[in-house]
Design a protein around this motif. Structure first.
Motif, PDB file in Angstrom:
ATOM      1  N   GLN A 115     -16.669  18.581 -10.503  1.00 49.21           N
ATOM      2  CA  GLN A 115     -15.500  19.259  -9.947  1.00 49.21           C
ATOM      3  C   GLN A 115     -14.993  20.301 -10.954  1.00 49.21           C
ATOM      4  O   GLN A 115     -14.608  19.945 -12.066  1.00 49.21           O
ATOM      5  CB  GLN A 115     -14.396  18.251  -9.628  1.00 49.21           C
ATOM      6  N   LEU A 116     -15.005  21.562 -10.559  1.00 50.50           N
ATOM      7  CA  LEU A 116     -14.599  22.629 -11.464  1.00 50.50           C
ATOM      8  C   LEU A 116     -13.091  22.618 -11.666  1.00 50.50           C
ATOM      9  O   LEU A 116     -12.329  22.342 -10.747  1.00 50.50           O
ATOM     10  CB  LEU A 116     -15.043  23.983 -10.925  1.00 50.50           C
ATOM     11  N   SER A 117     -12.665  22.945 -12.890  1.00 53.01           N
ATOM     12  CA  SER A 117     -11.240  22.993 -13.204  1.00 53.01           C
ATOM     13  C   SER A 117     -10.977  24.071 -14.237  1.00 53.01           C
ATOM     14  O   SER A 117     -11.696  24.174 -15.237  1.00 53.01           O
ATOM     15  CB  SER A 117     -10.761  21.634 -13.731  1.00 53.01           C
ATOM     16  N   LEU A 118      -9.943  24.851 -13.995  1.00 54.07           N
ATOM     17  CA  LEU A 118      -9.499  25.870 -14.938  1.00 54.07           C
ATOM     18  C   LEU A 118      -8.054  25.634 -15.364  1.00 54.07           C
ATOM     19  O   LEU A 118      -7.396  26.542 -15.866  1.00 54.07           O
ATOM     20  CB  LEU A 118      -9.627  27.267 -14.322  1.00 54.07           C
ATOM     21  N   GLY A 119      -7.560  24.428 -15.160  1.00 55.47           N
ATOM     22  CA  GLY A 119      -6.170  24.120 -15.486  1.00 55.47           C
ATOM     23  C   GLY A 119      -6.008  23.135 -16.613  1.00 55.47           C
ATOM     24  O   GLY A 119      -4.972  22.461 -16.704  1.00 55.47           O
ATOM     25  N   THR A 120      -6.984  23.047 -17.497  1.00 58.94           N
ATOM     26  CA  THR A 120      -6.934  22.061 -18.576  1.00 58.94           C
ATOM     27  C   THR A 120      -5.734  22.270 -19.489  1.00 58.94           C
ATOM     28  O   THR A 120      -5.064  21.310 -19.888  1.00 58.94           O
ATOM     29  CB  THR A 120      -8.230  22.126 -19.407  1.00 58.94           C
ATOM     30  N   GLY A 121      -5.436  23.518 -19.819  1.00 57.24           N
ATOM     31  CA  GLY A 121      -4.308  23.797 -20.704  1.00 57.24           C
ATOM     32  C   GLY A 121      -2.988  23.315 -20.126  1.00 57.24           C
ATOM     33  O   GLY A 121      -2.150  22.750 -20.840  1.00 57.24           O
ATOM     34  N   ALA A 147     -11.930  10.688 -10.737  1.00 57.06           N
ATOM     35  CA  ALA A 147     -12.378  11.643 -11.754  1.00 57.06           C
ATOM     36  C   ALA A 147     -11.220  12.527 -12.205  1.00 57.06           C
ATOM     37  O   ALA A 147     -11.031  12.768 -13.405  1.00 57.06           O
ATOM     38  CB  ALA A 147     -13.522  12.496 -11.211  1.00 57.06           C
ATOM     39  N   PHE A 148     -10.422  13.014 -11.249  1.00 58.16           N
ATOM     40  CA  PHE A 148      -9.254  13.814 -11.619  1.00 58.16           C
ATOM     41  C   PHE A 148      -8.256  12.993 -12.417  1.00 58.16           C
ATOM     42  O   PHE A 148      -7.652  13.494 -13.379  1.00 58.16           O
ATOM     43  CB  PHE A 148      -8.583  14.371 -10.356  1.00 58.16           C
ATOM     44  N   ALA A 149      -8.058  11.724 -12.043  1.00 59.38           N
ATOM     45  CA  ALA A 149      -7.086  10.880 -12.736  1.00 59.38           C
ATOM     46  C   ALA A 149      -7.519  10.610 -14.176  1.00 59.38           C
ATOM     47  O   ALA A 149      -6.734  10.796 -15.119  1.00 59.38           O
ATOM     48  CB  ALA A 149      -6.899   9.566 -11.975  1.00 59.38           C
ATOM     49  N   ASN A 175     -14.892  17.292 -19.421  1.00 58.66           N
ATOM     50  CA  ASN A 175     -16.278  16.943 -19.143  1.00 58.66           C
ATOM     51  C   ASN A 175     -16.385  15.804 -18.139  1.00 58.66           C
ATOM     52  O   ASN A 175     -17.340  15.746 -17.349  1.00 58.66           O
ATOM     53  CB  ASN A 175     -16.994  16.559 -20.443  1.00 58.66           C
ATOM     54  N   ILE A 176     -15.431  14.889 -18.172  1.00 52.42           N
ATOM     55  CA  ILE A 176     -15.414  13.815 -17.179  1.00 52.42           C
ATOM     56  C   ILE A 176     -15.345  14.413 -15.780  1.00 52.42           C
ATOM     57  O   ILE A 176     -16.060  13.990 -14.858  1.00 52.42           O
ATOM     58  CB  ILE A 176     -14.221  12.883 -17.417  1.00 52.42           C
ATOM     59  N   LEU A 177     -14.518  15.412 -15.616  1.00 48.73           N
ATOM     60  CA  LEU A 177     -14.308  16.017 -14.301  1.00 48.73           C
ATOM     61  C   LEU A 177     -15.428  16.970 -13.923  1.00 48.73           C
ATOM     62  O   LEU A 177     -15.965  16.914 -12.804  1.00 48.73           O
ATOM     63  CB  LEU A 177     -12.958  16.753 -14.282  1.00 48.73           C
ATOM     64  N   THR A 178     -15.798  17.844 -14.829  1.00 48.44           N
ATOM     65  CA  THR A 178     -16.769  18.901 -14.518  1.00 48.44           C
ATOM     66  C   THR A 178     -18.206  18.457 -14.793  1.00 48.44           C
ATOM     67  O   THR A 178     -19.094  18.669 -13.967  1.00 48.44           O
ATOM     68  CB  THR A 178     -16.446  20.160 -15.331  1.00 48.44           C
ATOM     69  N   GLY A 179     -18.444  17.868 -15.949  1.00 53.12           N
ATOM     70  CA  GLY A 179     -19.801  17.507 -16.308  1.00 53.12           C
ATOM     71  C   GLY A 179     -20.336  16.287 -15.580  1.00 53.12           C
ATOM     72  O   GLY A 179     -21.504  16.244 -15.209  1.00 53.12           O
ATOM     73  N   ALA A 195     -16.752  22.598 -23.978  1.00 53.95           N
ATOM     74  CA  ALA A 195     -17.545  21.716 -23.109  1.00 53.95           C
ATOM     75  C   ALA A 195     -18.888  22.353 -22.757  1.00 53.95           C
ATOM     76  O   ALA A 195     -19.915  21.660 -22.731  1.00 53.95           O
ATOM     77  CB  ALA A 195     -16.758  21.400 -21.841  1.00 53.95           C
ATOM     78  N   ILE A 196     -18.902  23.660 -22.505  1.00 53.52           N
ATOM     79  CA  ILE A 196     -20.153  24.330 -22.133  1.00 53.52           C
ATOM     80  C   ILE A 196     -21.124  24.379 -23.311  1.00 53.52           C
ATOM     81  O   ILE A 196     -22.306  24.043 -23.185  1.00 53.52           O
ATOM     82  CB  ILE A 196     -19.858  25.748 -21.617  1.00 53.52           C
ATOM     83  N   ILE A 197     -20.631  24.804 -24.472  1.00 47.28           N
ATOM     84  CA  ILE A 197     -21.503  24.925 -25.635  1.00 47.28           C
ATOM     85  C   ILE A 197     -21.968  23.550 -26.106  1.00 47.28           C
ATOM     86  O   ILE A 197     -23.118  23.362 -26.507  1.00 47.28           O
ATOM     87  CB  ILE A 197     -20.785  25.688 -26.760  1.00 47.28           C
ATOM     88  N   GLY A 198     -21.078  22.559 -26.059  1.00 50.51           N
ATOM     89  CA  GLY A 198     -21.464  21.220 -26.464  1.00 50.51           C
ATOM     90  C   GLY A 198     -22.452  20.587 -25.508  1.00 50.51           C
ATOM     91  O   GLY A 198     -23.349  19.856 -25.928  1.00 50.51           O
TER      92      GLY A 198
END
Length: 409
Positions: A75-81, A236-238, A67-71, A276-279
Motif C-alpha cells: 500500500q503506497l503512502s506519502l504521508g509518513t511525515g 497494515a495501516f495500523a 516498509n510494513i505498509l509499502t514493502g 526505505a527504497i535504497i535500503g
C-alpha cells in the motif's frame, strides 16, 4: 570460509525456519548488539550521538513503519511525515497533561493515536490502490500539517506555535529535555527501536506477515483463497502508523528537543521513503542500511571535506584506501552491471577526492549539501533500475558468495 555451513544440520521444521539458520548470522548480530549497547555509548562523542547514532536509529524506525505498509502490504503512502507528527504531538500532550507519566510509556502510547489516524486515512485503500492511494495519503499529509498549525490546543497555545520538550525524569535521571545527556537519550531510543524491531520481525514472519505479502502480490487471488482484504490492509495501516508515530515521538523528544509543524511536512515523508527504497522494500535490515547511508552520507561528506587542504591527511588517506578496497570488493562480489556500476562510482569518487586533496581545493558547505542531494537522487535511480531490492539484496548477495567461497558457483 567465513560462512562455512558444513556441520550445521537441521533436524526439525522449527530449526529450518529459525530466524538465524546459519550460526554466523547470530554471531554477527551479537557483535552488532555489543557495539550498540556497550562500545558506542562508552566511546562515542556528543557529536556522534547527535549527528549519527540517534538520528540513524530514529529514521530506521520510521522507514521500518513505512516498509510494513509499502514493502510488505503493497500500500503506497506519502504521508509518513504527518503520521510522525501525530505521534510527536500526542506524546507532547500526554507529558504536559500527565506530568507523572513515564516518558517511555508516553512514547509507546503516542503510536496508538497515530495508528488510529492511520486507520482512518487507510479506509480509502479498500476501494483505491496504487497512484490514487498515494494521492489520498498525500492529502492526509497536507491536512494533518495544516491541523498542527491551526489547532493551538495541540501546542498548548504557545505563541511561537512550536512544541518545546520539557525536562522529563526517570528514577532521578533526566531522559529528555535540555538537561538530558545524549547517552541517556541514545539508550532510550535504542531500547524502543530494539523493542519495535523485534515486534516487526515477528509480525512479518507470522501469519499476519504472510497475509500482507499475499495482499501485496495479488489482492484478488488473496481474496479468492479466503484472506480478508479489509482486515489485511487496515492492520497494515495500523501497525505501520503505530511504528511511525513512535518514531515521530522519538524524533522530537529524544533528538530535536522542539519542533514546529513544518518539520513534519512533505520533505520528511520523502526522506523516509528514500531510506526505505535504497535500503530495500520488504526487508527489516534494509531500513537500517538505508538510514546509515542517507543520514551518514552528509556527515561523512562534511567531515571528509574539512580535512587538510594542502596535503593528504591520515583520515583522507584512509578514506581513499577504503574507497579503493570497496570498489574492488564490490566488483569481485557482483560481477555484473551492479558490481561494475558500484566500482565505477567508487573509482570516480576516489579520483575526484584525491585530486581535490592534492590540489588544495576546499569544498564549501553549501556545495556539499547540493552534492549530497545529487548523490541521493543518483542512488535512488541506480537502485530502481539496477537493483530494486536495494542494499538488503546486496547484503544477501555478499552472504551467498561468502557461503560458497572460494568456489565460484
Amino acid at each position: 570460509m567465513l560462512y562455512r555451513t558444513a556441520g550445521q544440520f537441521k533436524t526439525s521444521y522449527v530449526a529450518d525456519q529459525a530466524l538465524f539458520p546459519v550460526r554466523q548470522d547470530a554471531i554477527l548480530l551479537m557483535v552488532i548488539v555489543i557495539f550498540g549497547w556497550v562500545i558506542f555509548p562508552l566511546t562515542a562523542s556528543e557529536f556522534t550521538f547527535q549527528t549519527l547514532l540517534i538520528p540513524i536509529l530514529i529514521y530506521a524506525l520510521a522507514a521500518m513503519g513505512l516498509n510494513i505498509l509499502t514493502g510488505f502490504a503493497g500500500q503506497l503512502s506519502l504521508g509518513t511525515g504527518a503520521f510522525m507528527g501525530v505521534g510527536a504531538y500526542a506524546c507532547y500532550k500526554m507529558v504536559t497533561l500527565f506530568p507523572w507519566m513515564n516518558p517511555i510509556i508516553a512514547i509507546l502510547l503516542s503510536g496508538v493515536f497515530s495508528a488510529g489516524i492511520g486507520v482512518a486515512f487507510g479506509i480509502p485503500s479498500l476501494r483505491i490502490k496504487g497512484f490514487y492511494l498515494a494521492i489520498a495519503t498525500l492529502a492526509a499529509q497536507f491536512f494533518l500539517v495544516w491541523l498542527f498549525e491551526k489547532w493551538s490546543w495541540l501546542y498548548n497555545y504557545n505563541a511561537s506555535g512550536a512544541i518545546q520538550v520539557p525536562n522529563l525524569e526517570m528514577f532521578g535521571v533526566f531522559v529528555s529535555g535540555p538537561q538530558a545527556a545524549s547517552v541517556t537519550e541514545y539508550y532510550i531510543v535504542l531500547f524502543v527501536v530494539t523493542l519495535l524491531t523485534l515486534l516487526c520481525i515477528n509480525l512479518t514472519r507470522g501469519n499476519l506477515g504472510r497475509t500482507w505479502k499475499a495482499t501485496r502480490d495479488m489482492d484478488i487471488a488473496a481474496e479468492l483463497i479466503g484472506i480478508n482484504l479489509m482486515k489485511s490492509k487496515l492492520t497494515a495501516f495500523a501497525v505501520s502508523s503505530y511504528v511511525v508515530g513512535v518514531a515521530g515521538a522519538l524524533y522530537v523528544f529524544m533528538w530535536k528537543g522542539a519542533a514546529e509543524p513544518n518539520v513534519f511536512d512533505i520533505p520528511l515523508s520523502f526522506q523516509v521513503l528514500f531510506i526505505a527504497i535504497i535500503g530495500g522494500l520488504g526487508s527489516i535490515m534494509g531500513n537500517y542500511l538505508g538510514a546509515i547511508l542517507i543520514v551518514g552520507l552528509p556527515v561523512v561528506l562534511n567531515v571528509v571535506a574539512g580535512t587538510q587542504v594542502f596535503q593528504i591527511s591520515t583520515g583522507a588517506a584512509l578514506f581513499l584506501v577504503a574507497l579503493v578496497v570497496g570498489a574492488t570488493f564490490l566488483f569481485w562480489v557482483a560481477r555484473n552491471l551492479w558490481g561494475v556500476g558500484a566500482a565505477l562510482g567508487f573509482g570516480i569518487v576516489t579520483l575526484v577526492y584525491g585530486y581535490a586533496q592534492l590540489s588544495g581545493f576546499r569544498i564549501e558547505s553549501a556545495l556539499i549539501e547540493h552534492i549530497n542531494v545529487m548523490i541521493v537522487g543518483a542512488l535512488i535511480i541506480f537502485f530502481l533500475i539496477i537493483e530494486p531490492h536495494g542494499l538488503n539484496q546486496l547484503w544477501r548477495l555478499i552472504r551467498e558468495k561468502l557461503i560458497i567461497w572460494p568456489f565460484p558457483h
